[in-house]
Scaffold this motif. Structure first.
Motif, PDB file in Angstrom:
ATOM      1  N   CYS A   1       0.836  -1.196   0.000  1.00  0.00           N
ATOM      2  CA  CYS A   1       0.000   0.000   0.000  1.00  0.00           C
ATOM      3  C   CYS A   1       0.874   1.250   0.000  1.00  0.00           C
ATOM      4  O   CYS A   1       1.834   1.337   0.772  1.00  0.00           O
ATOM      5  CB  CYS A   1      -0.904   0.002   1.230  1.00  0.00           C
ATOM      6  N   ASP A   2       0.518   2.205  -0.846  1.00  0.00           N
ATOM      7  CA  ASP A   2       1.243   3.474  -0.891  1.00  0.00           C
ATOM      8  C   ASP A   2       1.145   4.144   0.482  1.00  0.00           C
ATOM      9  O   ASP A   2       0.075   4.186   1.096  1.00  0.00           O
ATOM     10  CB  ASP A   2       0.624   4.369  -1.963  1.00  0.00           C
TER      11      ASP A   2
ATOM     12  N   ALA B   1     -10.354   5.783  -4.646  1.00  0.00           N
ATOM     13  CA  ALA B   1     -11.091   4.726  -3.947  1.00  0.00           C
ATOM     14  C   ALA B   1     -10.927   3.371  -4.643  1.00  0.00           C
ATOM     15  O   ALA B   1     -10.739   2.350  -3.969  1.00  0.00           O
ATOM     16  CB  ALA B   1     -12.561   5.088  -3.825  1.00  0.00           C
ATOM     17  N   ASP B   2     -10.989   3.342  -5.951  1.00  0.00           N
ATOM     18  CA  ASP B   2     -10.845   2.066  -6.667  1.00  0.00           C
ATOM     19  C   ASP B   2      -9.461   1.469  -6.447  1.00  0.00           C
ATOM     20  O   ASP B   2      -9.331   0.266  -6.206  1.00  0.00           O
ATOM     21  CB  ASP B   2     -11.108   2.246  -8.163  1.00  0.00           C
ATOM     22  N   LEU B   3      -8.452   2.281  -6.497  1.00  0.00           N
ATOM     23  CA  LEU B   3      -7.087   1.819  -6.257  1.00  0.00           C
ATOM     24  C   LEU B   3      -6.936   1.297  -4.832  1.00  0.00           C
ATOM     25  O   LEU B   3      -6.360   0.234  -4.609  1.00  0.00           O
ATOM     26  CB  LEU B   3      -6.091   2.955  -6.512  1.00  0.00           C
TER      27      LEU B   3
ATOM     28  N   CYS C   1     -15.462   1.819   0.742  1.00  0.00           N
ATOM     29  CA  CYS C   1     -15.290   0.833  -0.327  1.00  0.00           C
ATOM     30  C   CYS C   1     -16.617   0.228  -0.796  1.00  0.00           C
ATOM     31  O   CYS C   1     -16.624  -0.710  -1.589  1.00  0.00           O
ATOM     32  CB  CYS C   1     -14.339  -0.279   0.135  1.00  0.00           C
ATOM     33  N   SER C   2     -17.711   0.732  -0.273  1.00  0.00           N
ATOM     34  CA  SER C   2     -19.009   0.192  -0.674  1.00  0.00           C
ATOM     35  C   SER C   2     -19.407   0.726  -2.045  1.00  0.00           C
ATOM     36  O   SER C   2     -18.825   1.669  -2.565  1.00  0.00           O
ATOM     37  CB  SER C   2     -20.073   0.578   0.359  1.00  0.00           C
TER      38      SER C   2
ATOM     39  N   CYS D   1      -4.185  -2.104  -0.398  1.00  0.00           N
ATOM     40  CA  CYS D   1      -4.382  -1.193   0.737  1.00  0.00           C
ATOM     41  C   CYS D   1      -5.520  -1.605   1.671  1.00  0.00           C
ATOM     42  O   CYS D   1      -5.364  -1.562   2.890  1.00  0.00           O
ATOM     43  CB  CYS D   1      -4.613   0.229   0.249  1.00  0.00           C
ATOM     44  N   LEU D   2      -6.649  -1.980   1.127  1.00  0.00           N
ATOM     45  CA  LEU D   2      -7.787  -2.350   1.973  1.00  0.00           C
ATOM     46  C   LEU D   2      -7.429  -3.553   2.836  1.00  0.00           C
ATOM     47  O   LEU D   2      -7.634  -3.544   4.050  1.00  0.00           O
ATOM     48  CB  LEU D   2      -9.030  -2.639   1.132  1.00  0.00           C
ATOM     49  N   PHE D   3      -6.876  -4.580   2.220  1.00  0.00           N
ATOM     50  CA  PHE D   3      -6.503  -5.787   2.961  1.00  0.00           C
ATOM     51  C   PHE D   3      -5.453  -5.469   4.026  1.00  0.00           C
ATOM     52  O   PHE D   3      -5.568  -5.904   5.173  1.00  0.00           O
ATOM     53  CB  PHE D   3      -5.981  -6.870   2.007  1.00  0.00           C
TER      54      PHE D   3
END
Length: 163
Positions: free
Chosen positions: A53-54, A72-74, A117-118, A80-82
């Motif tokens: 993740c950046d 958001a898509d990135l 992320c929804s 990053c989300l994980f």
């Protein structure tokens, strides 16, 4: 009017008293809060967790997730989300009542991640401040500690008053 207890009743009351003390103090005596907090803060800089993740999009101890809506898509479809969820798990495993600097709790940050992320009109909005419970937060506060000790004191007074 005085109460008299049989020896078996006194033993039973004494046993209940010690169980109450053990239950109230078992979580406080074992761990050094400063050490636990330092270990939880290490989760933010753990290279095994945050590797893809950046750095600009990473969750930090302030409780902010600095992801612009156009990224958001990135963020959500990349690592990053994980990795952010893994950081939250790391903190939760060490200190489940961790408070970020902005007074957010771990569930508050999870809500912001889920909303950001929804596939709703909240997508891209990672504002943790919307989810902070403020004074109704489930995080540990000193009043919890005081209430446990008050409970033990009341039990102790009742026990020795009736013996």
């Amino acid at each position: 009017m005085a109460f008299s207890f049989l020896p078996k009743q006194k033993f039973f009351i004494l046993t209940l008293f010690f169980i109450a003390i053990f239950c109230c103090f078992s979580g406080y005596a074992d761990d050094n809060p400063g050490q636990m907090t330092a270990q939880a803060l290490f989760c933010f800089n753990n290279k095994l967790i945050y590797s893809g993740c950046d750095e600009t999009y990473r969750l930090n101890p302030s409780g902010n997730i600095n992801v612009p809506p156009e990224a958001a898509d990135l963020f959500c479809n990349g690592p990053c989300l994980f990795e952010t969820q893994q950081v939250l798990n790391c903190i939760n495993n060490l200190l489940s009542n961790f408070l970020f600097y902005n007074k957010a709790t771990i569930p508050d940050v999870r809500y912001a991640l889920n909303a950001g992320c929804s596939n709703t009109n909240q997508r891209g909005n990672f504002n943790v401040g919307q989810y902070i419970d403020g004074f109704t937060s489930n995080a540990h506060r000193s009043t919890d500690w005081i209430s446990h000790h008050t409970f033990v004191l009341i039990i102790w007074l009742l026990f020795f008053h009736f013996i």
